[in-house]
Design a protein around this motif. Sequence first.
Motif, PDB file in Angstrom:
ATOM      1  N   GLN A   1       0.837  -1.196   0.000  1.00 50.42           N
ATOM      2  CA  GLN A   1       0.000   0.000   0.000  1.00 50.42           C
ATOM      3  C   GLN A   1       0.875   1.251   0.000  1.00 50.42           C
ATOM      4  OE1 GLN A   1      -3.082   0.287   2.948  1.00 50.42           O
ATOM      5  NE2 GLN A   1      -3.728  -1.846   2.727  1.00 50.42           N
ATOM      6  N   ASN A   2       0.286   2.345  -0.489  1.00 54.91           N
ATOM      7  CA  ASN A   2       0.907   3.659  -0.347  1.00 54.91           C
ATOM      8  C   ASN A   2       0.435   4.265   0.969  1.00 54.91           C
ATOM      9  OD1 ASN A   2       2.330   3.676  -2.773  1.00 54.91           O
ATOM     10  ND2 ASN A   2       0.558   4.408  -3.924  1.00 54.91           N
ATOM     11  N   VAL A   3       1.359   4.819   1.716  1.00 52.12           N
ATOM     12  CA  VAL A   3       1.052   5.351   3.039  1.00 52.12           C
ATOM     13  C   VAL A   3       1.431   6.816   3.083  1.00 52.12           C
ATOM     14  CG1 VAL A   3       1.573   5.220   5.498  1.00 52.12           C
ATOM     15  CG2 VAL A   3       1.343   3.118   4.157  1.00 52.12           C
ATOM     16  N   GLU A   4       0.505   7.629   3.556  1.00 52.77           N
ATOM     17  CA  GLU A   4       0.760   9.045   3.789  1.00 52.77           C
ATOM     18  C   GLU A   4       0.204   9.394   5.153  1.00 52.77           C
ATOM     19  OE1 GLU A   4       0.295  13.362   1.536  1.00 52.77           O
ATOM     20  OE2 GLU A   4      -0.810  11.611   0.828  1.00 52.77           O
ATOM     21  N   GLY A   5       1.003  10.049   5.960  1.00 58.65           N
ATOM     22  CA  GLY A   5       0.570  10.324   7.333  1.00 58.65           C
ATOM     23  C   GLY A   5       0.875   9.136   8.224  1.00 58.65           C
ATOM     24  N   VAL A   6      -0.091   8.737   9.043  1.00 58.66           N
ATOM     25  CA  VAL A   6       0.089   7.637   9.994  1.00 58.66           C
ATOM     26  C   VAL A   6      -0.844   6.482   9.630  1.00 58.66           C
ATOM     27  CG1 VAL A   6      -0.026   6.949  12.411  1.00 58.66           C
ATOM     28  CG2 VAL A   6       0.714   9.248  11.807  1.00 58.66           C
ATOM     29  N   LEU A  44      -4.502   5.214  17.606  1.00 56.93           N
ATOM     30  CA  LEU A  44      -5.147   6.182  16.722  1.00 56.93           C
ATOM     31  C   LEU A  44      -6.465   5.642  16.201  1.00 56.93           C
ATOM     32  CD1 LEU A  44      -2.072   7.256  14.569  1.00 56.93           C
ATOM     33  CD2 LEU A  44      -3.225   8.666  16.286  1.00 56.93           C
ATOM     34  N   PRO A  45      -7.439   6.505  15.959  1.00 59.20           N
ATOM     35  CA  PRO A  45      -8.655   6.075  15.269  1.00 59.20           C
ATOM     36  C   PRO A  45      -8.365   5.890  13.782  1.00 59.20           C
ATOM     37  CG  PRO A  45      -8.728   8.430  15.634  1.00 59.20           C
ATOM     38  CD  PRO A  45      -7.475   7.932  16.306  1.00 59.20           C
ATOM     39  N   GLU A  46      -9.273   5.239  13.079  1.00 62.96           N
ATOM     40  CA  GLU A  46      -9.086   5.059  11.646  1.00 62.96           C
ATOM     41  C   GLU A  46      -9.140   6.386  10.906  1.00 62.96           C
ATOM     42  OE1 GLU A  46     -11.749   2.228  10.031  1.00 62.96           O
ATOM     43  OE2 GLU A  46     -10.976   0.554  11.211  1.00 62.96           O
ATOM     44  N   ASP A  47      -9.927   7.318  11.414  1.00 59.44           N
ATOM     45  CA  ASP A  47     -10.080   8.624  10.781  1.00 59.44           C
ATOM     46  C   ASP A  47      -9.380   9.669  11.642  1.00 59.44           C
ATOM     47  OD1 ASP A  47     -10.838  10.916   9.495  1.00 59.44           O
ATOM     48  OD2 ASP A  47     -12.972  10.410   9.353  1.00 59.44           O
ATOM     49  N   THR A  48      -8.333  10.286  11.113  1.00 59.65           N
ATOM     50  CA  THR A  48      -7.563  11.284  11.874  1.00 59.65           C
ATOM     51  C   THR A  48      -7.818  12.698  11.355  1.00 59.65           C
ATOM     52  OG1 THR A  48      -5.657  10.975  10.420  1.00 59.65           O
ATOM     53  CG2 THR A  48      -5.752   9.608  12.411  1.00 59.65           C
ATOM     54  N   ARG A  49      -8.991  12.947  10.789  1.00 59.52           N
ATOM     55  CA  ARG A  49      -9.315  14.287  10.338  1.00 59.52           C
ATOM     56  C   ARG A  49      -9.884  15.124  11.488  1.00 59.52           C
ATOM     57  NH1 ARG A  49     -13.244  13.058   5.443  1.00 59.52           N
ATOM     58  NH2 ARG A  49     -13.994  11.599   7.041  1.00 59.52           N
ATOM     59  N   ILE A  50      -9.765  16.430  11.339  1.00 62.53           N
ATOM     60  CA  ILE A  50     -10.389  17.384  12.270  1.00 62.53           C
ATOM     61  C   ILE A  50     -11.592  17.987  11.558  1.00 62.53           C
ATOM     62  CG2 ILE A  50     -10.064  19.482  13.625  1.00 62.53           C
ATOM     63  CD1 ILE A  50      -7.054  18.922  13.584  1.00 62.53           C
ATOM     64  N   LYS A  51     -12.757  17.940  12.249  1.00 65.96           N
ATOM     65  CA  LYS A  51     -13.975  18.473  11.644  1.00 65.96           C
ATOM     66  C   LYS A  51     -14.296  19.825  12.263  1.00 65.96           C
ATOM     67  CE  LYS A  51     -18.933  17.606  11.024  1.00 65.96           C
ATOM     68  NZ  LYS A  51     -18.903  18.027   9.623  1.00 65.96           N
ATOM     69  N   ALA A  64     -14.020  19.216  16.166  1.00 66.37           N
ATOM     70  CA  ALA A  64     -14.152  17.922  16.839  1.00 66.37           C
ATOM     71  C   ALA A  64     -13.202  16.939  16.188  1.00 66.37           C
ATOM     72  CB  ALA A  64     -15.589  17.424  16.746  1.00 66.37           C
ATOM     73  N   TRP A  65     -12.794  15.900  16.959  1.00 61.83           N
ATOM     74  CA  TRP A  65     -11.965  14.825  16.416  1.00 61.83           C
ATOM     75  C   TRP A  65     -12.249  13.539  17.181  1.00 61.83           C
ATOM     76  CZ3 TRP A  65     -10.079  18.882  19.296  1.00 61.83           C
ATOM     77  CH2 TRP A  65      -9.461  18.569  20.525  1.00 61.83           C
ATOM     78  N   LEU A  66     -11.885  12.442  16.588  1.00 63.29           N
ATOM     79  CA  LEU A  66     -12.147  11.135  17.171  1.00 63.29           C
ATOM     80  C   LEU A  66     -11.018  10.711  18.095  1.00 63.29           C
ATOM     81  CD1 LEU A  66     -13.492   9.175  14.053  1.00 63.29           C
ATOM     82  CD2 LEU A  66     -14.821  10.299  15.862  1.00 63.29           C
ATOM     83  N   GLY A  67     -11.363   9.906  19.092  1.00 58.57           N
ATOM     84  CA  GLY A  67     -10.382   9.331  19.994  1.00 58.57           C
ATOM     85  C   GLY A  67     -10.452   7.817  19.958  1.00 58.57           C
ATOM     86  N   SER A  95       4.657  11.388  19.745  1.00 58.37           N
ATOM     87  CA  SER A  95       3.406  12.052  19.379  1.00 58.37           C
ATOM     88  C   SER A  95       3.108  11.859  17.902  1.00 58.37           C
ATOM     89  CB  SER A  95       3.490  13.552  19.702  1.00 58.37           C
ATOM     90  OG  SER A  95       4.528  14.155  18.942  1.00 58.37           O
ATOM     91  N   VAL A  96       1.813  11.922  17.596  1.00 63.34           N
ATOM     92  CA  VAL A  96       1.344  11.820  16.227  1.00 63.34           C
ATOM     93  C   VAL A  96       0.383  12.970  15.982  1.00 63.34           C
ATOM     94  CG1 VAL A  96       0.078  10.461  14.529  1.00 63.34           C
ATOM     95  CG2 VAL A  96       1.634   9.331  16.135  1.00 63.34           C
ATOM     96  N   LYS A  97       0.559  13.647  14.867  1.00 65.79           N
ATOM     97  CA  LYS A  97      -0.296  14.790  14.543  1.00 65.79           C
ATOM     98  C   LYS A  97      -1.451  14.348  13.659  1.00 65.79           C
ATOM     99  CE  LYS A  97       1.349  18.077  11.884  1.00 65.79           C
ATOM    100  NZ  LYS A  97       0.364  18.224  10.777  1.00 65.79           N
ATOM    101  N   TYR A  98      -2.649  14.777  13.996  1.00 60.89           N
ATOM    102  CA  TYR A  98      -3.808  14.564  13.133  1.00 60.89           C
ATOM    103  C   TYR A  98      -3.651  15.409  11.865  1.00 60.89           C
ATOM    104  CZ  TYR A  98      -6.699  11.981  16.532  1.00 60.89           C
ATOM    105  OH  TYR A  98      -7.213  11.025  17.379  1.00 60.89           O
ATOM    106  N   GLN A  99      -4.498  15.177  10.900  1.00 53.65           N
ATOM    107  CA  GLN A  99      -4.456  15.952   9.661  1.00 53.65           C
ATOM    108  C   GLN A  99      -4.814  17.403   9.965  1.00 53.65           C
ATOM    109  OE1 GLN A  99      -6.540  14.189   6.299  1.00 53.65           O
ATOM    110  NE2 GLN A  99      -6.452  12.172   7.289  1.00 53.65           N
ATOM    111  N   SER A 100      -3.996  18.332   9.495  1.00 51.84           N
ATOM    112  CA  SER A 100      -4.208  19.763   9.765  1.00 51.84           C
ATOM    113  C   SER A 100      -5.527  20.229   9.156  1.00 51.84           C
ATOM    114  CB  SER A 100      -3.062  20.587   9.196  1.00 51.84           C
ATOM    115  OG  SER A 100      -1.832  20.213   9.790  1.00 51.84           O
ATOM    116  N   LYS A 101      -6.078  21.284   9.765  1.00 54.81           N
ATOM    117  CA  LYS A 101      -7.361  21.819   9.319  1.00 54.81           C
ATOM    118  C   LYS A 101      -7.269  23.328   9.172  1.00 54.81           C
ATOM    119  CE  LYS A 101     -11.762  21.654   8.341  1.00 54.81           C
ATOM    120  NZ  LYS A 101     -12.267  20.949   7.130  1.00 54.81           N
ATOM    121  N   LEU A 102      -7.683  23.846   8.001  1.00 56.63           N
ATOM    122  CA  LEU A 102      -7.761  25.291   7.771  1.00 56.63           C
ATOM    123  C   LEU A 102      -9.168  25.773   8.112  1.00 56.63           C
ATOM    124  CD1 LEU A 102      -5.867  25.759   4.377  1.00 56.63           C
ATOM    125  CD2 LEU A 102      -5.212  26.711   6.600  1.00 56.63           C
TER     126      LEU A 102
END
Length: 600
Positions: free
Chosen positions: A430-435, A479-486, A500-503, A586-593
């Motif tokens: 697989q191709n991996v980007e992030g965590v 980590l959760p499967e989804d590391t986005r910030i909403k 909000a974000w998942l834990g 530490s692991v950073k979630y996906q940044s959010k603008l």
Amino acid sequence: MRRRIYALSGLKNKKRHPSDNFAVSYPERMRQCKGWSAVLLVLLGLGAVAQKLPTRDEGLFQMQIRDKTLFHDSSVIPDGAEISGYLFRDTPKRYYFVVEEDNTPLSVTVTPCDAPLEWKLTLQELPEEASGEGSGEPEPLDQQKQQVTVDEGTELFTYKGNDVESYVATSTPSGLYQLELLSTEKDSNFKVYATTTPESDQPYPELPYDPRVDVTALGRTTVTLAWKPTPTGSLMGQPVQYCVVINKEHNFKSMCAAEAKISNDDAFMLAPKPGRDFSPFDFMHFGFVPSDNGFGKDRGLTSNKISRAYTAKPKASDIQKVCIGNKNIFTVSELKPDTQYYFDVFAVNSATNTSTAYVGTFARTKEEARQKTVELKDGKVSDVFIKRKGSKFLRFAPVSSHQRVTLFVHTCLDAVQVQVRRDGKLLLSQNVEGVRQFQLRGKPKAKYLIRLRGSRKGASTLKVLATTRPSSKQPFPSLPEDTRIKAFDKLRTCSSVTVAWLGTQDRNKYCIYRKEVADNYGEEQRRREQNQCAGPETRRKSEKVLCKYFHSPNLQKAVTTETITGLEPGKTYLLDVYVVGHSGHSVKYQSKLVKTRKYC
């Protein structure tokens, strides 16, 4: 002075085209002519009444031979020019030409392209006088043809194969010469060159005394070639360039063979099959736009159906042709390591487009350098650096028996390709980007080989962890499967945003940071500037919003929200959430603008 070759085709073919016109009518004076002139007129009369003997207007001739479409698959062999032809399988094609004078030099060269050919050259004696009894009535057609077909003639030369072969004679008798070609394998293209002045013509570039292509340097992805220049360019002053052909199958004996392999459509115009009607596609194929006159409707076709049925499908080809001018040294690049390639060089006369093949060569590129395999320790994080388009191998051999292996891959910059094999068996690719976290099924005494392939854009850095321990003792946080910030748009104000974000079920520490950025700040800029592996310790204290602990036994409810206040109206902010593990990784979630409202 150049002697003329008069070419006639089809005199002996079994199949005739419906458009052929065999009406023959001769004036009274023709029946009284003697010798060659009368014979030539009788022979040419088989084609049409108004057909004239070929003449030699040198200016017109030079203009015509530059137009390749004029001689495409033509029956006429002009003296001193190369023509192209097409053969249907098992259907012979015959060319006739008359040599007017005795003791005439003659050279005929045949170049097979797609397949081996069988060809032979024969000489037939012509009668001294034209027939006719002065009655004014034309002879029956069968009697006319019998004059040139009753005798099989004297066989001068035969050849079978795919080499470029020539018949050369310093002195030939006058008479009717027949060239017959046959392809028994498949429909095929060919080229023919004939001349009565071979001593002065230079149709093909001359090869040097050593016509071999040498390999002067060999690497993993490059091969350097060198060859001696052709005397045609250096001594005779003719315009010559070199073309190099690279492929993985075999060497080519002619340029047209290589071009036919590259693309039949590009090298030659495809001939229609016998008996096939033209369709609107045929005209589109040759560059014409079909008119709206119902042509396609007569065949039950619509323009949409035609375009779908004949859509060109791109196909990858393992053969390349590169023309490099008059240089006689060339380095082929972007080859695959440990792969055998075949190299051919052709000297091409730029004025006539005729070519001569050097003696090709082949070489196998070097193997990739055997890289040192990095041993992974159970539960220990390893930092890995990969060069651009490079690769690294990691090996994980658990000491104790295990039921599963947890693999963490944290890419810091660009995406990487991850392959995992257990005892040689591929488990994932697989191709991996992030965590990313992978759960691999274990096996007693199994050994795992991990291959990491870098990006084409640039170097890659990443952190890798493999462990058989339970998640509570892992240095990386879960980590959760989804590391986005909403971000909640309806909750935006001029001075605050709510996100909000998942834990997970594990109790972890989460820290949120903010940073004001320009309005045109985009995702591509964010990815270029930020190292995803950099932790909160690299951030300014003024950017920190808060840290808090959070978990939930029920994954469906493992979500947390936070309202960030103290923001300015109409500004854009980059938000980051870091989850910190027990050992400090530490692991950073996906940044959010996000952007605050300008007016409230």
